[in-house]
Scaffold this motif. Structure first.
Motif, PDB file in Angstrom:
ATOM      1  N   LEU A 160       0.842  -1.194   0.000  1.00 36.17           N
ATOM      2  CA  LEU A 160       0.000   0.000   0.000  1.00 36.17           C
ATOM      3  C   LEU A 160       0.876   1.241   0.000  1.00 36.17           C
ATOM      4  N   ILE A 161       0.408   2.291  -0.674  1.00 29.11           N
ATOM      5  CA  ILE A 161       1.079   3.587  -0.636  1.00 29.11           C
ATOM      6  C   ILE A 161       0.029   4.660  -0.369  1.00 29.11           C
ATOM      7  N   GLN A 162       0.481   5.862  -0.024  1.00 30.23           N
ATOM      8  CA  GLN A 162      -0.416   6.989   0.209  1.00 30.23           C
ATOM      9  C   GLN A 162      -0.115   8.085  -0.803  1.00 30.23           C
ATOM     10  N   MET A 163      -1.074   8.395  -1.652  1.00 34.68           N
ATOM     11  CA  MET A 163      -0.934   9.510  -2.592  1.00 34.68           C
ATOM     12  C   MET A 163      -1.123  10.815  -1.839  1.00 34.68           C
ATOM     13  N   PRO A 164      -0.579  11.922  -2.354  1.00 38.16           N
ATOM     14  CA  PRO A 164      -0.592  13.189  -1.604  1.00 38.16           C
ATOM     15  C   PRO A 164      -1.885  13.976  -1.719  1.00 38.16           C
ATOM     16  N   PHE A 165      -3.025  13.301  -1.520  1.00 41.82           N
ATOM     17  CA  PHE A 165      -4.311  13.993  -1.513  1.00 41.82           C
ATOM     18  C   PHE A 165      -5.299  13.153  -0.724  1.00 41.82           C
ATOM     19  N   GLU A 166      -6.468  13.717  -0.455  1.00 39.96           N
ATOM     20  CA  GLU A 166      -7.488  13.055   0.346  1.00 39.96           C
ATOM     21  C   GLU A 166      -7.912  11.731  -0.285  1.00 39.96           C
ATOM     22  N   ASN A 167      -8.167  10.713   0.561  1.00 40.21           N
ATOM     23  CA  ASN A 167      -8.555   9.384   0.087  1.00 40.21           C
ATOM     24  C   ASN A 167      -7.546   8.835  -0.917  1.00 40.21           C
ATOM     25  N   GLY A 168      -6.282   9.020  -0.615  1.00 31.92           N
ATOM     26  CA  GLY A 168      -5.229   8.677  -1.558  1.00 31.92           C
ATOM     27  C   GLY A 168      -4.531   7.354  -1.312  1.00 31.92           C
ATOM     28  N   GLN A 169      -5.074   6.498  -0.442  1.00 35.91           N
ATOM     29  CA  GLN A 169      -4.427   5.202  -0.226  1.00 35.91           C
ATOM     30  C   GLN A 169      -4.643   4.314  -1.452  1.00 35.91           C
ATOM     31  N   ARG A 170      -3.562   3.736  -1.947  1.00 36.66           N
ATOM     32  CA  ARG A 170      -3.617   2.915  -3.152  1.00 36.66           C
ATOM     33  C   ARG A 170      -2.811   1.639  -2.959  1.00 36.66           C
ATOM     34  N   ARG A 171      -3.229   0.611  -3.686  1.00 40.11           N
ATOM     35  CA  ARG A 171      -2.463  -0.625  -3.736  1.00 40.11           C
ATOM     36  C   ARG A 171      -1.482  -0.589  -4.901  1.00 40.11           C
ATOM     37  N   ILE A 172      -0.291  -1.095  -4.679  1.00 39.32           N
ATOM     38  CA  ILE A 172       0.645  -1.356  -5.764  1.00 39.32           C
ATOM     39  C   ILE A 172       0.396  -2.785  -6.231  1.00 39.32           C
ATOM     40  N   VAL A 173       0.171  -2.958  -7.523  1.00 41.17           N
ATOM     41  CA  VAL A 173      -0.193  -4.268  -8.054  1.00 41.17           C
ATOM     42  C   VAL A 173       0.646  -4.598  -9.284  1.00 41.17           C
ATOM     43  N   ARG A 174       0.584  -5.862  -9.652  1.00 40.90           N
ATOM     44  CA  ARG A 174       1.190  -6.316 -10.899  1.00 40.90           C
ATOM     45  C   ARG A 174       0.116  -7.007 -11.726  1.00 40.90           C
ATOM     46  N   PHE A 175      -0.098  -6.505 -12.930  1.00 35.88           N
ATOM     47  CA  PHE A 175      -1.000  -7.128 -13.889  1.00 35.88           C
ATOM     48  C   PHE A 175      -0.150  -7.846 -14.943  1.00 35.88           C
ATOM     49  N   PRO A 176      -0.740  -8.754 -15.708  1.00 35.60           N
ATOM     50  CA  PRO A 176       0.002  -9.372 -16.809  1.00 35.60           C
ATOM     51  C   PRO A 176       0.622  -8.318 -17.722  1.00 35.60           C
ATOM     52  N   GLU A 177       1.876  -8.543 -18.095  1.00 40.41           N
ATOM     53  CA  GLU A 177       2.678  -7.660 -18.940  1.00 40.41           C
ATOM     54  C   GLU A 177       3.059  -6.351 -18.246  1.00 40.41           C
ATOM     55  N   LYS A 178       2.789  -6.235 -16.951  1.00 39.19           N
ATOM     56  CA  LYS A 178       3.109  -5.006 -16.224  1.00 39.19           C
ATOM     57  C   LYS A 178       3.945  -5.320 -14.987  1.00 39.19           C
ATOM     58  N   ARG A 179       4.849  -4.399 -14.675  1.00 36.54           N
ATOM     59  CA  ARG A 179       5.517  -4.409 -13.382  1.00 36.54           C
ATOM     60  C   ARG A 179       4.643  -3.660 -12.382  1.00 36.54           C
ATOM     61  N   GLU A 180       5.255  -3.166 -11.308  1.00 37.33           N
ATOM     62  CA  GLU A 180       4.478  -2.503 -10.261  1.00 37.33           C
ATOM     63  C   GLU A 180       3.752  -1.280 -10.809  1.00 37.33           C
ATOM     64  N   MET A 181       2.454  -1.238 -10.567  1.00 41.98           N
ATOM     65  CA  MET A 181       1.606  -0.130 -10.984  1.00 41.98           C
ATOM     66  C   MET A 181       0.698   0.258  -9.823  1.00 41.98           C
ATOM     67  N   ILE A 182       0.206   1.500  -9.850  1.00 41.30           N
ATOM     68  CA  ILE A 182      -0.706   1.995  -8.827  1.00 41.30           C
ATOM     69  C   ILE A 182      -2.139   1.693  -9.282  1.00 41.30           C
ATOM     70  N   LEU A 183      -2.878   0.978  -8.460  1.00 43.90           N
ATOM     71  CA  LEU A 183      -4.219   0.537  -8.842  1.00 43.90           C
ATOM     72  C   LEU A 183      -5.269   1.566  -8.441  1.00 43.90           C
ATOM     73  N   LEU A 184      -6.034   2.037  -9.437  1.00 43.25           N
ATOM     74  CA  LEU A 184      -7.218   2.837  -9.166  1.00 43.25           C
ATOM     75  C   LEU A 184      -8.471   1.988  -9.241  1.00 43.25           C
ATOM     76  N   ARG A 185      -8.528   1.129 -10.244  1.00 44.48           N
ATOM     77  CA  ARG A 185      -9.709   0.293 -10.446  1.00 44.48           C
ATOM     78  C   ARG A 185      -9.298  -0.945 -11.223  1.00 44.48           C
ATOM     79  N   THR A 186      -9.967  -2.052 -10.921  1.00 49.06           N
ATOM     80  CA  THR A 186      -9.622  -3.311 -11.563  1.00 49.06           C
ATOM     81  C   THR A 186     -10.419  -3.551 -12.844  1.00 49.06           C
ATOM     82  N   ARG A 187     -11.711  -3.184 -12.822  1.00 48.12           N
ATOM     83  CA  ARG A 187     -12.563  -3.510 -13.966  1.00 48.12           C
ATOM     84  C   ARG A 187     -13.495  -2.357 -14.297  1.00 48.12           C
ATOM     85  N   PRO A 188     -13.264  -1.663 -15.407  1.00 47.80           N
ATOM     86  CA  PRO A 188     -12.136  -1.842 -16.319  1.00 47.80           C
ATOM     87  C   PRO A 188     -10.826  -1.350 -15.695  1.00 47.80           C
TER      88      PRO A 188
END
Length: 420
Positions: free
Chosen positions: A48-76
């Motif tokens: 988990l990381i904290q973005m510099p704004f309100e409600n900014g907690q995010r998961r760092i994830v790995r999707f196929p063909e991707k390294r670490e990315m910040i997840l906003l939404r899974t689908r889409p």
């Protein structure tokens, strides 16, 4: 400039070269594996990381063909590039290039042998193009261009607005290979009276009532030779999450027009009034696309050209420097819909400015690295700012804009560091 990061930027760009025959071989391999993050089960969370704004907690994830990315939404999928990536060079790597889809029904595999790109509408001869024809019957072109989400930086809007709460990582710069859209339109023969060209891809909604995602460009822009139907990205095929096998590249315009998994091009003899042009992605028809919260009956127009932006990339906020020691500052900038003219830097919150040194120019639509330095003369906090001006003499504004879509953030960015 001969620093490590600048060398990385130059070599990453200069090594970009796509062999068209190799593309089909690679495409066949990818189609066989069907790698595509269409559901949350294919995403692996790491921290988990904290973005510099309100409600900014995010998961760092790995999707196929991707390294670490910040997840906003899974689908889409909505995946943001970690900001430290931008300090490594002007070319954003494919496996950390941001992802933004509008509709959840995304193919998980593409058969390159049966895929067709349909070009029809107000034309003399509609054609279904195969990938073989696109790769071998047209001369390829190469272009470095920034792809930026319209809502990049939406998380910083105040008052807050609905939509994906991006930080500043919903952007990326790639070297794109493809063919001019104009070449396809010339092949089918655009008839007199054509007004716009409309594009849509293979993604679909979950219910029949969902408007099909379609975007349109004026016929003159579609025929200007700069808009590309791209099959290559940074020397290899497009990743599935970034639009394999074909996507539209519209240099200088926001990514909502860069239709992914492009499957249909339609020439129109009237103005496009579909939902995604007449209702969604509208901005105030005013300088800077800004308005006051609560204003009513504001004239709105479809979002279009990008504006200049600049960022400090090597110093995270709340960094510590040493009094009396020269501190290097570097970053990236781009001119929006034209080339970058200069970047100015301030170490005192905008009271005084100095011109930064720009690195190699990879073209008017690309990121450019810049660098400068300053010496903290006494202990305390310093507000660092970077300000871009493009070749049309458009300069970033000192105050943030506001609109209900959270679009087109382009304010002068700033960070605070402490000298001790």
């Amino acid at each position: 400039m001969s620093t490590r990061s600048d060398h990385h930027a130059s070599s990453s760009y200069d090594s970009y070269e796509l062999a068209r025959r190799t593309f089909l071989q690679l495409a066949g391999k990818l189609a066989a594996t069907g790698l595509m993050a269409g559901t949350g089960s294919l995403a692996v969370a790491t921290k988990l990381i904290q973005m510099p704004f309100e409600n900014g907690q995010r998961r760092i994830v790995r999707f196929p063909e991707k390294r670490e990315m910040i997840l906003l939404r899974t689908r889409p999928p909505l995946l943001e590039t970690p900001f430290e990536v931008f300090d490594k060079g002007v070319i954003t790597p494919n496996d950390q290039f941001f992802v933004r889809w509008h509709l959840p029904g995304i193919p998980t595999a593409i058969d390159v042998n049966t895929f067709r790109l349909r070009v029809d509408g107000h034309v003399r001869k509609p054609i279904d193009f195969t990938l073989q024809e696109i790769l071998h019957e047209f001369d390829p072109i190469e272009l470095a261009a920034v792809n930026q989400c319209s809502g990049n930086g939406r998380g910083f809007f105040s008052p807050r607005v609905p939509g994906g709460e991006w930080g500043n990582g919903a952007m990326g710069n790639a070297a794109w290979t493809g063919i001019p859209l104009k070449a396809l339109l010339d092949r089918v023969g655009v008839l007199p009276g054509a007004v716009q060209v409309r594009f849509n891809g293979l993604d679909i909604g979950e219910v029949p009532e969902t408007p099909v995602f379609k975007k349109s460009l004026a016929i003159d822009q579609a025929m200007d030779g700069q808009v590309i139907v791209a099959y290559g990205m940074n020397g290899t095929q497009l990743p599935m999450l970034n639009g394999f096998p074909l996507r539209l590249v519209v240099p200088g315009w926001y990514s909502t027009y860069w239709v992914k998994m492009l499957s249909h091009i339609e020439v129109l003899n009237k103005q496009d009034d579909n939902y995604w042009m007449s209702t969604a992605y509208l901005i105030p028809d005013a300088p800077g696309a800004t308005m006051n919260p609560g204003d009513k009956n504001v004239p709105m127009v479809p979002i279009n050209r990008m504006t200049p932006r600049s960022f400090i990339t090597n110093l995270p906020g709340d960094s510590t420097t040493r009094v009396g020691v020269r501190t290097e500052v570097r970053g990236i900038a781009f001119g929006g819909d034209t080339g970058l003219k200069e970047v100015a830097f301030s170490a005192d919150g905008g009271t005084t400015w100095q011109t930064a040194t720009l690195s190699k120019d990879h073209g008017p639509y690309s990121f450019r690295q810049w660098r400068t330095s300053f010496v903290p003369r006494q202990a305390g906090t310093y507000t660092l700012m970077a300000r871009a001006t493009n070749t049309k003499d458009v300069t970033q504004a000192a105050k943030p804009i506001w609109n209900p879509g959270g679009y087109m953030r382009s304010v002068i960015e700033q960070i605070t560091v402490r000298a001790a």
